[in-house]
Design a protein around this motif. Structure first.
Motif, PDB file in Angstrom:
ATOM      1  N   TYR A 171       4.306  -0.078   1.256  1.00  0.00           N
ATOM      2  CA  TYR A 171       3.698  -0.872   2.324  1.00  0.00           C
ATOM      3  C   TYR A 171       3.111  -0.003   3.424  1.00  0.00           C
ATOM      4  CZ  TYR A 171       6.524  -4.393  -0.024  1.00  0.00           C
ATOM      5  OH  TYR A 171       7.099  -5.203  -0.967  1.00  0.00           O
ATOM      6  N   ARG A 172       3.306   1.311   3.327  1.00  0.00           N
ATOM      7  CA  ARG A 172       2.790   2.289   4.292  1.00  0.00           C
ATOM      8  C   ARG A 172       3.102   1.897   5.733  1.00  0.00           C
ATOM      9  NH1 ARG A 172      -2.555   1.716   2.326  1.00  0.00           N
ATOM     10  NH2 ARG A 172      -2.285   1.934   0.111  1.00  0.00           N
ATOM     11  N   ASN A 173       4.341   1.523   5.982  1.00  0.00           N
ATOM     12  CA  ASN A 173       4.749   1.156   7.327  1.00  0.00           C
ATOM     13  C   ASN A 173       5.835   2.135   7.783  1.00  0.00           C
ATOM     14  OD1 ASN A 173       5.621  -0.117   9.670  1.00  0.00           O
ATOM     15  ND2 ASN A 173       5.051  -2.114   8.861  1.00  0.00           N
ATOM     16  N   PHE A 174       5.406   3.184   8.475  1.00  0.00           N
ATOM     17  CA  PHE A 174       6.340   4.260   8.826  1.00  0.00           C
ATOM     18  C   PHE A 174       7.415   3.782   9.789  1.00  0.00           C
ATOM     19  CE2 PHE A 174       2.496   7.267   8.141  1.00  0.00           C
ATOM     20  CZ  PHE A 174       2.582   7.034   6.781  1.00  0.00           C
ATOM     21  N   ARG A 218       8.813   0.777  10.080  1.00  0.00           N
ATOM     22  CA  ARG A 218       9.868   0.015   9.404  1.00  0.00           C
ATOM     23  C   ARG A 218      10.711   0.916   8.511  1.00  0.00           C
ATOM     24  NH1 ARG A 218       6.827  -5.645   7.792  1.00  0.00           N
ATOM     25  NH2 ARG A 218       6.689  -6.418   9.915  1.00  0.00           N
ATOM     26  N   SER A 260       6.049   4.246   1.191  1.00  0.00           N
ATOM     27  CA  SER A 260       4.942   4.527   0.278  1.00  0.00           C
ATOM     28  C   SER A 260       4.238   3.277  -0.221  1.00  0.00           C
ATOM     29  CB  SER A 260       5.433   5.364  -0.897  1.00  0.00           C
ATOM     30  OG  SER A 260       6.387   4.639  -1.622  1.00  0.00           O
ATOM     31  N   ARG A 269       3.308   0.652  12.683  1.00  0.00           N
ATOM     32  CA  ARG A 269       2.969   1.147  11.333  1.00  0.00           C
ATOM     33  C   ARG A 269       2.695   2.628  11.236  1.00  0.00           C
ATOM     34  NH1 ARG A 269       0.734  -2.870   7.791  1.00  0.00           N
ATOM     35  NH2 ARG A 269       1.158  -1.508   6.059  1.00  0.00           N
ATOM     36  N   TYR A 270       1.675   3.071  11.981  1.00  0.00           N
ATOM     37  CA  TYR A 270       1.260   4.469  11.858  1.00  0.00           C
ATOM     38  C   TYR A 270       1.785   5.306  13.021  1.00  0.00           C
ATOM     39  CZ  TYR A 270      -1.796   2.830   8.187  1.00  0.00           C
ATOM     40  OH  TYR A 270      -2.268   2.266   7.040  1.00  0.00           O
TER      41      TYR A 270
END
Lengths: 432, 419
Positions: free
Chosen positions: B385-388, B390, B383, B113-114
């Motif tokens: 789901y804030r999952n960079f 994916r 933006s 995610r991050y």
């Protein structure tokens, strides 16, 4: 070549140094947020007395692309002094990434803050016991819009319980009309209206706010009997023949902003398209121009009816929350002002204002619009009784709250009551 | 011309490395380090002044330095080095702003995610197993196939026919070309109004539903004229009239239809039959959205093809006609082969445009009800789901799809320059 440059640099440093004195006069504090248009004007107006008094220059810049922009600003380290997020989940997210300054470091009286805004609201901006988020405005969702004159003319009475609402709906269907307006299409967020219904029902069934909190925190599964019961009640509204104007097709196809229009459109016999519309307080902004003035009088609200009489009255809502990115003295002063009851005075008196203070000590008689006084009192009462709850879908992980929950509610509307189990199982499986 | 000695060759390589590699690197790094130290040391305003002065002189000193070093090289190799000196910075800029982000995106797509921990191929597994992603990929394939096919087909037909017009060709072509002048956002807004739906008692403001609700499905009763019983609800003589009737068709939320089940002619289709099951599950909303893009780009294709057709020598066409070839035969055997390369170019352009298609979906449905495309999904993951991780994975997928086209174009370019 070299020397004059050096001298000018030294001079510049001196000038800049002189400006930063002990007083906060002339200090600049920047705030960014998602409020635009009249809301932006209102938010700016809120700082006018503060700026006059302290000399601090507060600038607010709103953007409809705020959430993307603040992400990028945080990544690059070029943050404003405050960000005002439309939901507290983002504050927690930013705090988790170590971006925000705890309110304790801003010299805020935390106990006073909790009494003013209720421990529940404060808790939404708390990470591991440290408070990061400052509550600001709130809106109320547990309301059903109706037109008293239409009710009186036909001898209908405002339902206080779910059973009374169903009985009234059956009566309206029997009279050859449709009781409910229901439209939940919304570009990229279709289905959120049904999640609001679910939340309102959840607050009033099972163990009330307790089972609601368990549901939000995933302490009970999404396909728990309590949730299933709520989905069944919602399905009763969506799928009973004649309940929703335009039928089931209309639920998924109608843009939520247009959903209430049938209520304002009377046929040849003077019958409106629908009688009841459960929607948050901001819907007035979407009404046809001619109807806006009648908010609170011609078209007003009754509270979402209670379902289990043994549970205390609860209210569902949403709201903004800010986070601070530094602990400068000017930032501290602005933070303290934003948490005071007076902060909303200048906003409330504006005719165009549709936002409500989340401060329980706010003087609700200041609201220019009558409807806002009703809503503001309801919010303050619910906050004081600690039965105000936040929109669950905003608090759930985004994969669920902005993903599967919305999507499956759309599918449920299309597929009918037989789909309830599949919908809930799908949402449960998507929980990260 | 005298032979370049081994020693001179070595010298020129050394100098080119110094001038085009080491010197710019040191110059650049020294600036970067200077600013990193300065950022915290001096006030912001001073920093801005500094940056303005040094930034504007940076390129000047860079070229000055490179030029001074190149001057040391043997005379014969100097010209080549100078040419490289001017290409160098742009190559560097391209790699900085295109190559580096591409590599970094691929790197991030293997993280969580991050972007904290490596998770191997988890994101790629997700991309091909998540039901929403599968629908998105399905849509992308439908778009690629249909949009490209129809734009080429209609473009060819219109281009060919407009060439046959005796007069008014320019007028006709400019009409067909007109949608190209509208932005995709504007076109989507126009079509949104065409497909607009309002719940029944309200007046239908969308043209399709407006016509639809006026259709009388039942047997027309004697004495009642068709179109009288069913009409768009509206205010007539100051009174709102509701034409509610069992025989009238209901309006349809066109962009919300994922299949044909709400359309009357699909009611009799048997979902067990393979062919009609495809028809029943036809994603109506996706088809209607594709129409926007086809409408926009057909004119462009037609104009390009028409130019290609004009370039065909008249003699060949006449020869064909004298030999007794039919119009269709001339089109197939002369026109198509002659403008083949034009078709490929337009096709390539359309494939890339469809893969990048973003604005139509973003404005019209925002990907709701199974209409999403990869480009919008990429933004959603970032933006919403804030999952960079994916989000980067979806970006890589788009990149991989475009790659064969880039390579194909490069090969064709090479062949063209050779022949």
């Amino acid at each position: 070549m070299k020397k004059p440059l050096l001298v000018s640099f030294l001079l510049l440093t001196l000038i800049l140094g002189a400006c930063g004195g002990g007083s906060l006069e002339g200090e600049e504090v920047s705030i960014t947020g998602a409020l635009i248009g009249t809301d932006q004007d209102g938010f700016r107006a809120a700082f006018e007395p503060f700026m006059e008094e302290t000399g601090i220059v507060v600038t607010y810049q709103g953007s409809d692309n705020f959430e993307q922009e603040i992400q990028i600003q945080m990544e690059s380290g070029d943050t404003p002094d405050f960000a005002l997020w439309p939901q507290p989940g983002a504050v927690v997210d930013a705090a988790n990434r170590g971006m925000l300054t705890p309110l304790a470091d801003l010299d805020i009286d935390l106990e006073q803050y909790q009494t003013d805004f209720s421990s529940y609201l404060v808790g939404l901006g708390t990470v591991d016991g440290v408070i990061y988020g400052g509550a600001n405005a709130a809106n109320l969702k547990s309301i059903v819009w109706y037109q008293p004159a239409e009710f009186e003319a036909r001898g209908y009475s405002v339902p206080a319980t779910w059973d009374e609402m169903i009985a009234l709906a059956d009566q309206i269907v029997g009279d050859g009309m449709n009781p409910f307006c229901f439209g939940m299409y919304s570009n990229g967020a279709s289905g959120w209206l049904a999640t609001d219904w679910m939340e309102d029902i959840m607050l009033r069934t099972g163990n009330g706010v307790d089972s609601y909190d368990q549901w939000v925190n995933h302490e009970i599964p999404f396909n728990d009997p309590v949730v299933k019961n709520a989905a069944t009640l919602l399905s009763q509204i969506m799928h009973t023949e004649g309940y929703v104007v335009g039928g089931t097709d209309a639920i998924v196809s109608t843009y939520f902003g247009n959903a209430q229009d049938p209520m304002f459109s009377k046929d040849a016999n003077g019958n409106p398209g629908c009688f009841m519309h459960r929607q948050a307080s901001f819907i007035t902004g979407f009404w046809p121009e001619g109807e806006k003035a009648g908010a609170g009088s011609v078209t007003t609200v009754f509270p979402f009816p209670s379902i289990d009489a043994s549970l205390p009255a609860a209210a569902l809502g949403g709201g903004d929350m800010w986070g601070a990115f530094n602990d400068r003295d000017a930032t501290k002063a602005v933070a303290e002002y934003m948490l005071s009851a007076e902060f909303y005075n200048n906003v409330a008196i504006r005719d165009s204002n549709a936002r409500l203070s989340a401060h329980t000590g706010f003087d609700t008689s200041l609201y220019a619009q009558p409807i806002n006084k009703i809503l503001g009192d309801t919010i303050a009462a619910a906050l004081s009784a600690n039965s105000f709850r936040f929109d669950a879908s905003d608090l759930m992980p985004p994969e669920v709250g902005a993903g599967s929950f919305w999507k499956e509610m759309m599918n449920l509307a299309v597929e009918g009551p037989g789909y309830i189990d599949t919908a809930l199982d799908t949402i449960e499986n998507s929980w990260p | 011309m005298r032979e370049v000695t081994q020693q001179e060759k070595l010298m020129s390589i050394g100098i080119s490395m110094l001038a085009l590699g080491i010197f710019p690197l040191i110059w650049f790094l020294s600036q970067a380090l200077l600013f990193r130290e300065l950022t915290d040391a001096i006030s912001r305003n001073l920093l801005v002044v500094f940056a303005l002065i040094i930034g504007s002189s940076f390129i000047f000193f860079l070229f000055l330095g490179m030029d001074k070093i190149i001057k040391l090289a043997p005379k014969d190799t100097r010209d080549a080095l100078e040419a490289r000196m001017f290409v160098g910075p742009s190559l560097f800029m391209i790699s900085l702003f295109l190559f580096y982000p591409a590599v970094r995106t691929i790197y991030i797509s293997f993280k969580d995610r991050y972007s904290n921990d490596f998770i191997g191929f988890e994101n790629y597994k997700w991309a091909f197993s998540d039901p929403e992603m599968i629908v998105t990929i399905r849509n992308q394939i439908i778009w690629l196939f249909f949009v490209v096919f129809f734009v080429l087909l209609i473009g060819l037909v219109v281009g060919w026919l407009s060439d046959r017009l005796n007069k008014g060709e320019a007028f006709f072509k400019s009409i067909v070309f007109m949608p190209m002048a509208i932005s995709a956002v504007g076109a989507s807004a126009i079509f949104k109004f065409i497909y607009e739906y309002r719940p029944p008692p309200l007046t239908q403001i969308g043209i399709i539903n407006g016509i639809r609700v006026s259709v009388d499905r039942g047997p027309t009763l004697p004495g009642i004229k068709a179109g009288e019983k069913c009409m768009n609800n509206r205010i007539i003589d100051g009174e709102f009239k509701d034409f509610k009737n069992e025989d009238c068709l209901n309006p349809i939320g066109w962009l919300q239809q994922r299949d044909l089940s709400n359309l009357p002619f699909a009611e009799n289709l048997n979902p067990d039959n393979f062919f009609s099951s495809i028809l029943v599950n036809l994603p109506v909303n996706t088809m209607l959205l594709m129409l926007i893009m086809i409408w926009m780009f057909t004119g462009f294709a037609a104009v390009v093809f028409s130019a290609g057709i004009k370039a065909i020598p008249q003699e060949i066409m006449e020869a064909g006609q004298i030999d007794g070839a039919s119009e269709m035969r001339v089109f197939r055997s002369i026109v198509i082969p002659y403008i083949k390369s034009t078709i490929i170019v337009v096709g390539t352009y359309m494939v890339v445009t469809v893969l990048k298609a973003f604005d139509i979906i973003y404005v019209s449905t925002r990907g709701d009800l199974e209409t999403n495309l990869l480009a919008v999904k990429m933004l959603d993951e970032f933006s919403k789901y804030r999952n960079f991780g994916r989000s980067a994975t979806v970006a890589v997928l788009i990149f991989v799809c475009v790659l064969p086209i880039i390579i194909g174009t490069a090969i064709r370019e090479k062949e063209n320059t050779r022949s």
